[in-house]
Design a protein around this motif. Structure first.
Motif, short mmCIF file in Angstrom:
data_model
loop_
_atom_site.label_atom_id
_atom_site.label_comp_id
_atom_site.label_asym_id
_atom_site.label_seq_id
_atom_site.Cartn_x
_atom_site.Cartn_y
_atom_site.Cartn_z
N UNK A 463 -77.56 -55.72 21.41
CA UNK A 463 -76.95 -54.71 20.53
C UNK A 463 -77.88 -54.19 19.44
N UNK A 464 -78.68 -55.09 18.88
CA UNK A 464 -79.53 -54.66 17.75
C UNK A 464 -80.50 -53.55 18.17
N UNK A 465 -80.99 -53.62 19.41
CA UNK A 465 -81.92 -52.59 19.86
C UNK A 465 -81.24 -51.22 19.90
N UNK A 466 -80.01 -51.18 20.36
CA UNK A 466 -79.26 -49.92 20.39
C UNK A 466 -78.97 -49.46 18.96
N UNK A 467 -78.62 -50.40 18.11
CA UNK A 467 -78.34 -50.07 16.71
C UNK A 467 -79.57 -49.51 16.01
N UNK A 468 -80.74 -50.06 16.35
CA UNK A 468 -81.98 -49.54 15.75
C UNK A 468 -82.24 -48.10 16.17
N UNK A 469 -81.94 -47.77 17.41
CA UNK A 469 -82.11 -46.39 17.87
C UNK A 469 -81.09 -45.47 17.20
N UNK A 470 -79.87 -45.93 17.08
CA UNK A 470 -78.86 -45.12 16.37
C UNK A 470 -79.27 -44.89 14.92
N UNK A 471 -79.88 -45.89 14.31
CA UNK A 471 -80.28 -45.75 12.91
C UNK A 471 -81.34 -44.67 12.71
N UNK A 472 -82.02 -44.29 13.79
CA UNK A 472 -83.02 -43.22 13.69
C UNK A 472 -82.38 -41.85 13.52
N UNK A 477 -75.08 -43.91 9.16
CA UNK A 477 -75.20 -44.84 8.04
C UNK A 477 -75.30 -46.27 8.56
N UNK A 478 -74.34 -46.68 9.33
CA UNK A 478 -74.33 -48.02 9.92
C UNK A 478 -73.76 -47.93 11.33
N UNK A 479 -74.11 -48.93 12.13
CA UNK A 479 -73.54 -48.98 13.48
C UNK A 479 -73.42 -50.42 13.93
N UNK A 480 -72.52 -50.64 14.84
CA UNK A 480 -72.36 -51.95 15.48
C UNK A 480 -72.10 -51.69 16.96
N UNK A 481 -72.83 -52.38 17.80
CA UNK A 481 -72.74 -52.17 19.24
C UNK A 481 -72.17 -53.42 19.89
N UNK A 482 -71.22 -53.24 20.77
CA UNK A 482 -70.57 -54.36 21.46
C UNK A 482 -70.43 -54.03 22.94
N UNK A 490 -68.90 -53.96 35.10
CA UNK A 490 -68.56 -55.29 34.61
C UNK A 490 -68.39 -55.26 33.10
N UNK A 491 -69.38 -54.77 32.43
CA UNK A 491 -69.38 -54.61 30.98
C UNK A 491 -70.24 -53.40 30.67
N UNK A 492 -69.87 -52.66 29.66
CA UNK A 492 -70.67 -51.50 29.28
C UNK A 492 -70.83 -51.46 27.77
N UNK A 493 -71.67 -50.55 27.31
CA UNK A 493 -72.08 -50.52 25.91
C UNK A 493 -71.23 -49.53 25.12
N UNK A 494 -70.68 -50.00 24.02
CA UNK A 494 -69.92 -49.13 23.12
C UNK A 494 -70.46 -49.28 21.71
N UNK A 522 -79.05 -49.01 28.92
CA UNK A 522 -78.90 -49.48 27.54
C UNK A 522 -78.07 -48.55 26.65
N UNK A 523 -78.18 -47.26 26.88
CA UNK A 523 -77.56 -46.36 25.89
C UNK A 523 -76.04 -46.46 25.95
N UNK A 524 -75.35 -46.26 24.80
CA UNK A 524 -73.89 -46.41 24.77
C UNK A 524 -73.20 -45.36 25.61
N UNK A 525 -72.21 -45.81 26.37
CA UNK A 525 -71.41 -44.88 27.16
C UNK A 525 -70.27 -44.27 26.35
N UNK A 526 -69.97 -44.90 25.22
CA UNK A 526 -68.96 -44.33 24.33
C UNK A 526 -69.32 -44.65 22.89
N UNK A 527 -68.98 -43.74 22.00
CA UNK A 527 -69.23 -43.90 20.56
C UNK A 527 -67.93 -43.58 19.83
N UNK A 528 -67.55 -44.47 18.94
CA UNK A 528 -66.35 -44.23 18.12
C UNK A 528 -66.77 -44.15 16.66
N UNK A 529 -66.40 -43.04 16.01
CA UNK A 529 -66.74 -42.85 14.60
C UNK A 529 -65.64 -43.47 13.74
N UNK A 530 -66.04 -44.34 12.79
CA UNK A 530 -65.09 -44.98 11.89
C UNK A 530 -65.64 -44.91 10.47
#
Length: 549
Positions: A463-472, A477-482, A490-494, A522-530
């Motif tokens: 997750x941190x790698x995806x978060x670092x790219x989002x931070x660019x 402001x902030x992100x959390x990837x799960x 099986x599992x995908x990136x959000x 690696x890239x997120x298949x969905x993004x939710x703004x909160x």
């Protein structure tokens, strides 16, 4: 003595040996024995093309001789940035013949990732597909220690170019590169001088992400490679009835051992089809009639759902295994109903050079009545698997803790990272980071991952790698990837994202931002703004709350 040292699983081995010796000192000796046993037999099948073992030996001799003439020295690293093509195997064996180490690189890696892998491994030679050089590597190589770039094409070694994979593909020549087959041709007929490889020498570096999220090069030794190839042959029945089909990517540890290494050991033909495309793979099943494969259950599910699938596609298989992603009992039943074949479960990591536990061939894995989980098998021969608490103490059978493995398949450590090696491989035993338990018979069940790693179609995403790219992105402001459940992967990136005050961006724009900078898995298949991410009082983001959102 701990109950784990008593190895309660030995009774489940059946007619397979509980302990056996590693047959070869190094993987090159294993390869040479296969050539000597069947020199005119087919080593590789690639669409309508074939390469015999004698031809493979000549090609790898030529490449090794050329590398040495160019200044490649024992211990040097050769990076391979390819799909499932014959050139992958040629480059790997040639690296060994030149006394070097092969570095496997995911062909989905982009500029940032490739830069890191080449720099960290210290590779001096890069073998890559022409289009990957054009799209990615040309901007990376000048800033690394790579001094020789050998390019090649998926069109080589075949005459029938499949339009589903190669539509519009043409040969490309790029300044500063040398064509791989032309380079081999200049040295074909030459024999490299004898090389001495030891069991503990590194055969290849396979990169994985660890507790810090920084990719680490697992040092898979020649002893690791030979031992796990034997496990596939003797316990999984790989290649013993015919050809091996390369469903898994060759850059991945499953492909390296469960496809390439075992095909050398048996020896058996290895069938390759460039990359996983369901319809192409199904057609190849009918054309080549392979008998063994191993791949992620998500890949098998894609085959079952492909247009035109019939039970006949799997008719030739005598052994099918799945690893890299968890199998549910429902998925196991669905596969059996659709194909008439039992899919066997296995479990391992890059650091265990593929399997640490395997379901014995011919018997299904049991299901835990409490959790409903399907067992990932029992420890492989010569292997002790323990369940331990956070202090490293063995837990009683049936209790949940971290899965720890020790045996001939466990890597020597991480390339250039002694602190990470000491933390994750204390005393040579691998702390897997996965949580599970063992029943009284020795069956291992995985309950959850201790770390936050996301497993998407068998690929691991930190997750941190995806978060670092989002931070660019300037709006973030902030992100959390799960990881979230996904029927196909099986599992995908959000990603959950909060924006800077006054900033505006759409989820689709953030997904596109990541897609341009990361490998496809690696890239997120969905993004939710909160508005705000959940945190502890100390400011640590609570990913577990987001997983349950």
């Amino acid at each position: 003595m701990s109950v784990y040292d008593e190895r309660p699983w030995l009774a489940l081995y059946g007619d397979q040996p509980a302990d056996y010796a590693v047959e070869f000192d190094d993987a090159l000796a294993m390869y040479r024995a296969g050539v000597a046993a069947d020199p005119d037999g087919v080593a590789l099948r690639y669409f309508d093309g074939t390469v015999t073992r004698r031809e493979l030996d000549e090609l790898t001799d030529g490449l090794a001789a050329g590398l040495l003439a160019d200044g490649f020295a024992p211990g040097d690293r050769l990076a391979v940035y390819l799909q499932n093509v014959p050139q992958f195997v040629i480059a790997m064996v040639a690296a060994w013949k030149a006394g070097g180490v092969m570095v496997s690189i995911n062909p989905m890696s982009r500029t940032r990732e490739l830069s890191y892998l080449l720099a960290d491994s210290g590779a001096t030679v890069l073998v890559c597909l022409e289009h990957l050089y054009d799209e990615v590597a040309r901007d990376v190589v000048p800033g690394t220690g790579v001094r020789l770039v050998l390019t090649t094409s998926g069109l080589d070694f075949q005459t029938r170019d499949d339009e589903r994979l190669f539509a519009g593909v043409t040969r490309q020549r790029h300044e500063g590169t040398t064509d791989l087959l032309e380079f081999i041709g200049q040295h074909r007929g030459q024999t490299p001088p004898p090389v001495e490889l030891a069991p503990d020498d590194v055969a290849f570096l396979t990169y994985t992400s660890g507790t810090t999220g920084v990719p680490k090069g697992a040092m898979n030794t020649h002893r690791n490679v030979v031992f796990t190839a034997q496990v596939y042959r003797d316990w999984v029945r790989a290649g013993r009835d015919g050809s091996v089909f390369g469903v898994a990517p060759l850059f991945h540890i499953t492909g390296l051992i469960g496809h390439v290494a075992v095909s050398m050991l048996v020896p058996a033909p290895l069938v390759l089809a460039y990359r996983f495309e369901p319809q192409v793979v199904l057609d190849a099943f009918l054309e080549h009639r392979p008998t063994f494969t191993i791949g992620a259950i998500t890949a098998f599910s894609a085959l079952l759902n492909a247009p035109g699938f019939t039970k006949d596609h799997f008719a030739s298989f005598t052994s099918i295994y799945s690893g890299g992603a968890a199998i549910s009992p429902a998925a196991e039943r669905a596969f059996l109903e659709a194909t008439g074949k039992q899919v066997h479960n296995a479990y391992g990591l890059t650091e265990t050079t593929s399997p640490m536990t395997v379901t014995p061939f011919g018997s299904p894995s049991p299901v835990d009545p409490t959790s409903g989980a399907l067992s990932v098998g029992v420890p492989a021969p010569n292997t002790v698997v323990r369940i331990q608490d956070d202090e490293g103490q063995d837990l009683p059978l049936g209790e949940v803790g971290e899965i720890v493995a020790e045996g001939p398949q466990v890597v020597a450590g991480y390339w250039g990272k002694p602190e990470e090696t000491a933390a994750n491989l204390p005393g040579g035993a691998l702390r897997s980071g996965d949580v599970g338990f063992m029943d009284p018979q020795g069956w291992v069940f995985i309950v959850d991952r201790k770390k936050d790693m996301i497993n998407a179609s068998g690929y691991k995403v930190w997750p941190r790698e995806v978060e670092d790219v989002l931070a660019e992105h300037p709006a973030v402001r902030e992100s959390a990837v799960v990881g979230v459940p996904d029927e196909k992967r099986g599992e995908t990136v959000k990603a959950y994202v909060s924006l800077r005050p006054g900033a505006s961006v759409t989820p689709e724009e953030l997904i596109a931002h990541c897609r341009e900078r990361m490998a496809a898995y690696k890239y997120p298949r969905s993004v939710e703004l909160i508005d705000e991410l959940p945190k502890t009082v100390t400011g640590k983001i609570l990913r577990r709350e987001l997983r349950g959102a």
